[in-house]
Design a protein around this motif. Structure first.
Motif, PDB file in Angstrom:
ATOM      1  N   GLU A  19       0.839  -1.196   0.000  1.00 49.68           N
ATOM      2  CA  GLU A  19       0.000   0.000   0.000  1.00 49.68           C
ATOM      3  C   GLU A  19       0.879   1.253   0.000  1.00 49.68           C
ATOM      4  OE1 GLU A  19      -3.553   0.052   2.476  1.00 49.68           O
ATOM      5  OE2 GLU A  19      -3.038   2.075   3.144  1.00 49.68           O
ATOM      6  N   LEU A 108     -14.084   1.992   0.599  1.00 49.11           N
ATOM      7  CA  LEU A 108     -14.113   2.436   1.992  1.00 49.11           C
ATOM      8  C   LEU A 108     -15.155   3.524   2.205  1.00 49.11           C
ATOM      9  CD1 LEU A 108     -10.359   2.826   1.716  1.00 49.11           C
ATOM     10  CD2 LEU A 108     -11.309   1.280   3.440  1.00 49.11           C
ATOM     11  N   LYS A 170     -20.566  -6.077   3.577  1.00 53.97           N
ATOM     12  CA  LYS A 170     -19.651  -5.772   2.460  1.00 53.97           C
ATOM     13  C   LYS A 170     -19.380  -7.037   1.645  1.00 53.97           C
ATOM     14  CE  LYS A 170     -16.664  -3.542   5.270  1.00 53.97           C
ATOM     15  NZ  LYS A 170     -15.586  -2.646   5.747  1.00 53.97           N
TER      16      LYS A 170
HETATM   17  C1  LIG Z   1      -6.953  -1.518   4.517  1.00 59.11           C
HETATM   18  C2  LIG Z   1      -7.460  -0.126   4.842  1.00 59.11           C
HETATM   19  C3  LIG Z   1      -7.285   0.892   3.915  1.00 59.11           C
HETATM   20  C4  LIG Z   1      -7.743   2.183   4.184  1.00 59.11           C
HETATM   21  N1  LIG Z   1      -7.562   3.158   3.230  1.00 59.11           N
HETATM   22  C5  LIG Z   1      -8.049   4.404   3.442  1.00 59.11           C
HETATM   23  C6  LIG Z   1      -7.955   5.416   2.443  1.00 59.11           C
HETATM   24  O1  LIG Z   1      -7.415   5.190   1.365  1.00 59.11           O
HETATM   25  N2  LIG Z   1      -8.483   6.643   2.709  1.00 59.11           N
HETATM   26  C7  LIG Z   1      -9.108   6.914   3.897  1.00 59.11           C
HETATM   27  O2  LIG Z   1      -9.583   8.042   4.092  1.00 59.11           O
HETATM   28  N3  LIG Z   1      -9.211   5.976   4.871  1.00 59.11           N
HETATM   29  C8  LIG Z   1      -8.710   4.722   4.678  1.00 59.11           C
HETATM   30  N4  LIG Z   1      -8.855   3.763   5.649  1.00 59.11           N
HETATM   31  C9  LIG Z   1      -9.488   4.118   6.927  1.00 59.11           C
HETATM   32  C10 LIG Z   1     -11.014   4.061   6.877  1.00 59.11           C
HETATM   33  O3  LIG Z   1     -11.488   4.969   5.916  1.00 59.11           O
HETATM   34  C11 LIG Z   1     -11.563   4.435   8.235  1.00 59.11           C
HETATM   35  O4  LIG Z   1     -11.263   3.457   9.197  1.00 59.11           O
HETATM   36  C12 LIG Z   1     -13.020   4.819   8.270  1.00 59.11           C
HETATM   37  O5  LIG Z   1     -13.310   5.408   9.545  1.00 59.11           O
HETATM   38  C13 LIG Z   1     -13.981   3.673   8.079  1.00 59.11           C
HETATM   39  O6  LIG Z   1     -14.080   3.324   6.743  1.00 59.11           O
HETATM   40  P1  LIG Z   1     -14.489   1.814   6.390  1.00 59.11           P
HETATM   41  O7  LIG Z   1     -14.644   1.636   4.957  1.00 59.11           O
HETATM   42  O8  LIG Z   1     -13.637   0.892   7.116  1.00 59.11           O
HETATM   43  O9  LIG Z   1     -15.975   1.853   7.019  1.00 59.11           O
HETATM   44  P2  LIG Z   1     -17.079   0.777   7.173  1.00 59.11           P
HETATM   45  O10 LIG Z   1     -16.652  -0.560   6.754  1.00 59.11           O
HETATM   46  O11 LIG Z   1     -18.303   1.337   6.543  1.00 59.11           O
HETATM   47  O12 LIG Z   1     -17.238   0.792   8.731  1.00 59.11           O
HETATM   48  C14 LIG Z   1     -16.164   0.388   9.562  1.00 59.11           C
HETATM   49  C15 LIG Z   1     -16.689   0.008  10.938  1.00 59.11           C
HETATM   50  O13 LIG Z   1     -17.177   1.149  11.604  1.00 59.11           O
HETATM   51  C16 LIG Z   1     -18.452   0.906  12.132  1.00 59.11           C
HETATM   52  N5  LIG Z   1     -19.248   2.063  11.849  1.00 59.11           N
HETATM   53  C17 LIG Z   1     -19.205   2.786  10.726  1.00 59.11           C
HETATM   54  N6  LIG Z   1     -20.044   3.832  10.808  1.00 59.11           N
HETATM   55  C18 LIG Z   1     -20.604   3.740  12.022  1.00 59.11           C
HETATM   56  C19 LIG Z   1     -21.543   4.525  12.706  1.00 59.11           C
HETATM   57  N7  LIG Z   1     -22.082   5.608  12.141  1.00 59.11           N
HETATM   58  N8  LIG Z   1     -21.900   4.159  13.956  1.00 59.11           N
HETATM   59  C20 LIG Z   1     -21.344   3.053  14.521  1.00 59.11           C
HETATM   60  N9  LIG Z   1     -20.433   2.273  13.929  1.00 59.11           N
HETATM   61  C21 LIG Z   1     -20.091   2.613  12.696  1.00 59.11           C
HETATM   62  C22 LIG Z   1     -18.988  -0.308  11.444  1.00 59.11           C
HETATM   63  O14 LIG Z   1     -19.545  -1.185  12.376  1.00 59.11           O
HETATM   64  C23 LIG Z   1     -17.815  -0.959  10.803  1.00 59.11           C
HETATM   65  O15 LIG Z   1     -17.445  -2.108  11.441  1.00 59.11           O
HETATM   66  C24 LIG Z   1      -8.397   2.466   5.419  1.00 59.11           C
HETATM   67  C25 LIG Z   1      -8.562   1.431   6.366  1.00 59.11           C
HETATM   68  C26 LIG Z   1      -8.094   0.154   6.092  1.00 59.11           C
HETATM   69  C27 LIG Z   1      -8.279  -0.939   7.106  1.00 59.11           C
END
Ligand SMILES: Cc1cc2nc3c(=O)[nH]c(=O)nc-3n(C[C@H](O)[C@H](O)[C@H](O)COP(=O)(O)OP(=O)(O)OC[C@H]3O[C@@H](n4cnc5c(N)ncnc54)[C@H](O)[C@@H]3O)c2cc1C
Length: 306
Positions: A19, A108, A170
């Motif tokens: 990454e 994401l 997902k």
């Molecule tokens: C491999 C990887 C790559 C990443 N790359 C990027 C990137 O390129 N750019 C960036 O900005 N960030 C990145 N992130 C960080 C990520 O965007 C954040 O962790 C963000 O807060 C959640 O996005 P997600 O897609 O994991 O969310 P989701 O999968 O939609 O949610 C993640 C978790 O949060 C909980 N959740 C979400 N919303 C709520 C809510 N409103 N209330 C309660 N619980 C909730 C859900 O239960 C879920 O388990 C990355 C993370 C990982 C692990």
């Protein structure tokens, strides 16, 4: 632990992805590209480029993935978030990246616009979360889709059950694999993976491995992401504050030991957070017996085998 292999186009014992984040300044671009070139010699399964918050933040990511597609043979994935964007804007970004040759996405939700720890509200005209983004990607093209997973729970999740329910949504919507947040305690990961499988999620869950460039910065970042830095990690850097080579060796040893232990537990694919730096990443691969331009994995050094 259940096997977590993915089909690979080579007979290497482990597969890995790298990454990167998109460079924003010319000097950073040059150093990022040197890292890309150095690491591409190790034949990763794919490389990925992170994405900022909001549709307008696509420019650096687009420039980076376009260069990777145009100038290398690397299979390239673009991260994509839905923060601060309407669904129409996100769809336009997907089509633009598709037209540039991107066939893989890391889908994401993204961090709240106010930063990690602040409340998240979806854009009123946007996709509500990453599961909705996976569905949108499936509608637009035949993409390979990775999503996030959190062995130590996402900081916004009330509990692991809710967290795994989001991963299931997902996967059910068509994600091909999950890439995890970095972690250091493999017992925690194994426990999490068992719960994931018990929830009926069958997609590969690929451990995210963070070679530690700087332990102090890492601890600050980990605290914000909800990732734990165990005492056994901290202790490896004790007394090394003024010893940069010692820190480097400790970091490379730690990451390699973590991968080897996960391998023993049945894992075979790994996602490395390179932080755009190749030297430490190469030291980790070296300890794993992985050589450049060679798909054969050699024996790991004796001291890491125990
Ligand atoms: C491999 C990887 C790559 C990443 N790359 C990027 C990137 O390129 N750019 C960036 O900005 N960030 C990145 N992130 C960080 C990520 O965007 C954040 O962790 C963000 O807060 C959640 O996005 P997600 O897609 O994991 O969310 P989701 O999968 O939609 O949610 C993640 C978790 O949060 C909980 N959740 C979400 N919303 C709520 C809510 N409103 N209330 C309660 N619980 C909730 C859900 O239960 C879920 O388990 C990355 C993370 C990982 C692990």
């Amino acid at each position: 632990m259940s096997a977590n292999n993915e089909a690979r186009g080579n007979d290497r014992a482990i597969g890995f992805s790298f990454e990167f984040f998109p460079p924003k300044k010319p000097e950073a671009e040059a150093s990022w590209w040197r890292s890309v070139q150095a690491l591409s010699a190790y034949s990763p399964e794919f490389v990925s480029v992170t994405y900022g918050a909001g549709a307008t933040s696509q420019a650096p990511t687009y420039a980076a993935v376009k260069r990777l597609v145009d100038e290398t043979d690397l299979v390239t994935a673009s991260h994509l978030t839905v923060v601060k964007a309407t669904s129409g804007e996100v769809d336009d970004v997907i089509r633009r990246f598709r037209d540039a040759g991107i066939r893989r996405f890391v889908a994401l939700r993204g961090d709240p616009p106010g930063g990690i720890g602040t409340a998240y509200s979806p854009h009123p005209g946007g996709y509500s979360n990453a599961a909705a983004l996976v569905s949108a990607l499936k509608t637009i093209g035949d993409f390979d889709i990775s999503v996030s997973a959190y062995p130590e729970k996402h900081p916004e999740s009330a509990d692991r059950t809710g967290d795994i329910a989001m991963l299931k949504a997902k996967a059910d919507n068509g994600a091909d694999r999950a890439l995890t947040q970095f972690f250091f305690d493999n017992d925690v990961f194994e426990d999490y993976l068992n719960d994931v499988r018990r929830a009926g999620i069958t997609i590969p869950v690929v451990p995210g491995i963070m070679p530690i460039q700087n332990i102090k910065q890492l601890k600050n970042f980990a605290a914000r992401c909800g990732a734990n830095v165990p005492a056994f990690v901290d202790s490896r850097f004790e007394g090394l504050d003024d010893d940069l080579p010692g820190q480097f060796e400790a970091a490379a040893d730690l990451a390699a030991e973590q991968v080897l232990d996960l391998q023993r537990r049945g894992l075979s694919d790994f996602h490395f957070y390179t932080m755009n730096r190749s030297k430490l990443q190469i030291a980790v691969l070296d300890r794993l017996g992985i050589m450049p331009d060679d798909t054969q994995i050699g024996a790991a050094p004796e001291r890491l085998r125990a």
